[in-house]
Design an enzyme around this catalytic site. Structure first.
Site, short mmCIF file in Angstrom:
data_model
loop_
_atom_site.label_atom_id
_atom_site.label_comp_id
_atom_site.label_asym_id
_atom_site.label_seq_id
_atom_site.Cartn_x
_atom_site.Cartn_y
_atom_site.Cartn_z
N SER A 1 -43.49 -39.29 -7.92
CA SER A 1 -43.55 -40.75 -7.92
C SER A 1 -43.47 -41.27 -6.50
CB SER A 1 -42.40 -41.31 -8.73
OG SER A 1 -41.19 -40.98 -8.06
N LYS A 2 -44.07 -42.41 -6.32
CA LYS A 2 -44.13 -43.05 -5.00
C LYS A 2 -42.75 -43.22 -4.37
CE LYS A 2 -47.92 -46.26 -5.26
NZ LYS A 2 -48.16 -47.57 -5.76
#
Ligand code: GLU
Length: 500
Positions: free
Chosen positions: A252-253
């Protein structure tokens, strides 16, 4: 039989490292087996797809050294390779399914479907379409279509029994039919959904192996049914495990940048990134991990891919990238790589535009513009907090800035400034005071080259990374805080719309 694989990205945002990983696995599998690799653009979601995103995805995959035998930019005998150019093909196939009775027209309104979902939820049942329109008399359907009543086309799905299909990585997978919805195949505007377009294209493009992310496993029963309705053989399926953060959570970012553009701007070499992504599926005889494209193809074995999921470990990527710089690049190749990265006329001209009126000697350029040739800045909390905004507000402001930046369709200095003004209003500080801190986080100094223009030039990914670093340095924020802040901002934005 020639092995044919494909990658089928949806052009709805930045090019994701997950897309690069899937593309590479398909590429290596095809090349290892003397086959062909295709690229198809799946842009059936017209509201979210854009040609800009498509162009960036293609450029990023090429930057990584991938090439395809057929695709929207290179053509080929099975084109067009962009689904939005193939509408008539899907409509013909939907008609076939309507005629054979494997699909039906559904006139149900959004209101009815909503009510249905709510009553199913209230009864603790899985939500799906109840088949009302599948039972309409043929004459009524004809009359309603003739009257121009809006409708979709749905596929019929068995309500009992179990769907079994073979996955090359997992063996036989069983999914009960009553968990599979009567999928919409054609939307009311005549556009296909992913499922119809994907199956029709994989068949017409003679794909023999579908190697895709494991998030598509639940779609396989619908696809298998469509292949059988059309009387076609189904390609072999291999669902790839998702890339994971070192703590095994889904990439995830928040924890790791996910855009290929970030890795490019950060100065990773494309061959190092490709090598890194390929490692989980390859083995070399001496255990050597530095592998060029030919070595990756040679050492590739799909059986090496384990279901646990490859870890996207940036420390390992750093190590590999360092080895490339030290061991694999001649001085000339190094110079070329640096030029391609940021020492090229296009980039330097933009730096010059900002810097030339602010320096006296050329030797001032290095100290003035160094932040335009850097990744993270390694600032301390004291440096970042040097100004009028309190720490907690600052962390919130940096968080909201990243949220706002992520939502921007176009990354321009004017848009960046607009977001920062909005953020200053939400945290209720003077724009000037907030911008001072932003100056430090992005340029490393309280004053520097023009901030918004510099941010445009640095790009969204590097700016996001510097803010991510700044938030962490200032003590970080919990997931709950982030959510609450974002919700508060959205709330403020809604109130503004109501007031105006
Ligand atoms: N368009 C889908 C995606 O974005 C492709 C899925 C598939 O490979 O079937 O991942």
């Amino acid at each position: 039989m020639t092995i044919r694989t494909r990658v089928a990205p949806s052009p709805t945002g930045d090019p994701h490292v997950g897309t690069a990983y899937v593309a590479l696995m398909n590429y290596l599998f095809a090349k290892k087996n003397g086959g062909q690799f295709l690229l198809r653009i799946e842009d059936t979601d017209r509201t979210r797809s854009s040609l800009e995103s498509e162009a960036v995805i293609l450029r990023s995959l090429r930057w990584l050294g991938l090439s395809w035998d057929e695709g929207p930019d290179v053509g080929g005998p099975h084109g067009p390779y962009r689904q939005s150019d193939r509408g008539h093909i899907y409509r013909e196939h939907a008609d076939q399914l309507l005629e054979s009775g494997h699909a039906f027209r559904c006139f149900c309104t959004a209101a009815r479907l909503d009510a249905l979902r709510q009553s199913q939820r209230a009864a603790g049942l899985p939500t799906h379409y109840d088949g009302l329109c599948a039972r309409l008399p043929a004459a009524e359907v004809i009359a309603r279509v003739a009257a121009g009543e809006p409708h979709v086309v749905r596929m019929k799905v068995p309500t009992e029994g179990v769907c079994r299909f073979e996955d090359m990585a997992r063996g036989v997978i069983e999914i009960a039919w009553n968990t599979v919805d009567m999928q919409i195949l054609l939307k009311s505007d005549g556009m296909p959904t992913y499922h119809l377009a994907n199956v029709v294209d994989d068949h017409l493009m003679e794909i023999t192996h579908v190697i895709r992310g494991e998030e598509w496993i639940s779609s396989a029963p619908k696809h298998q049914l469509l292949y059988s309705y059309f009387g076609w053989g189904m390609p072999k399926l291999f669902h790839l495990p998702l890339l994971r953060n070192p703590d095994r959570s889904k990439l995830s970012k928040r924890k790791n940048p996910t855009s290929i553009l970030y890795y490019e701007r950060m100065g990773y070499l494309p061959q190092a990134l490709t090598n890194f992504l390929g490692l989980s599926a390859t083995s070399s005889s001496e255990g050597e991990e530095l592998m060029d494209s030919a070595a990756l193809i040679e050492g590739f074995d799909i059986a090496n891919i384990t279901l646990g999921g490859p870890i996207f470990d940036v420390a390992k990527l750093d190590w590999l990238n360092g080895r490339y710089l030290r061991e694999a690049l001649s001085a000339d190749a190094f110079t070329e790589a640096v030029a391609a990265w940021a020492f090229n006329p296009t980039y330097l001209n933009q730096v010059a535009e900002m810097a030339k009126t602010r320096i006296t000697r050329l030797s001032d350029l290095g100290p003035t513009a160094a932040f335009l040739f850097a990744g993270r800045l390694g600032l301390t909390a004291d440096q970042l907090g040097d100004g009028k905004v309190a720490r907690e507000s600052l962390v919130m402001a940096f968080h909201l800035s990243t949220v706002g930046f992520d939502r921007l369709p176009a990354w321009t200095s004017a848009e960046v400034e607009r977001i920062l003004r909005e953020v200053a209003t939400v945290i209720d500080v003077k724009f000037k005071d907030f911008v001072r801190h932003m100056f430090i986080a992005i340029t490393g100094r309280p004053q520097s080259l023009p901030l918004f223009q510099s941010m445009e030039l640095l790009g969204r990914d590097i700016c996001r990374e510097r803010l991510r670093e700044a938030i962490a340095t200032l003590g970080g924020a919990t997931e709950g805080q982030r959510k609450a802040w974002t919700a508060r901002w959205d709330e403020a934005a809604r109130e503004e719309v109501v007031e105006s």
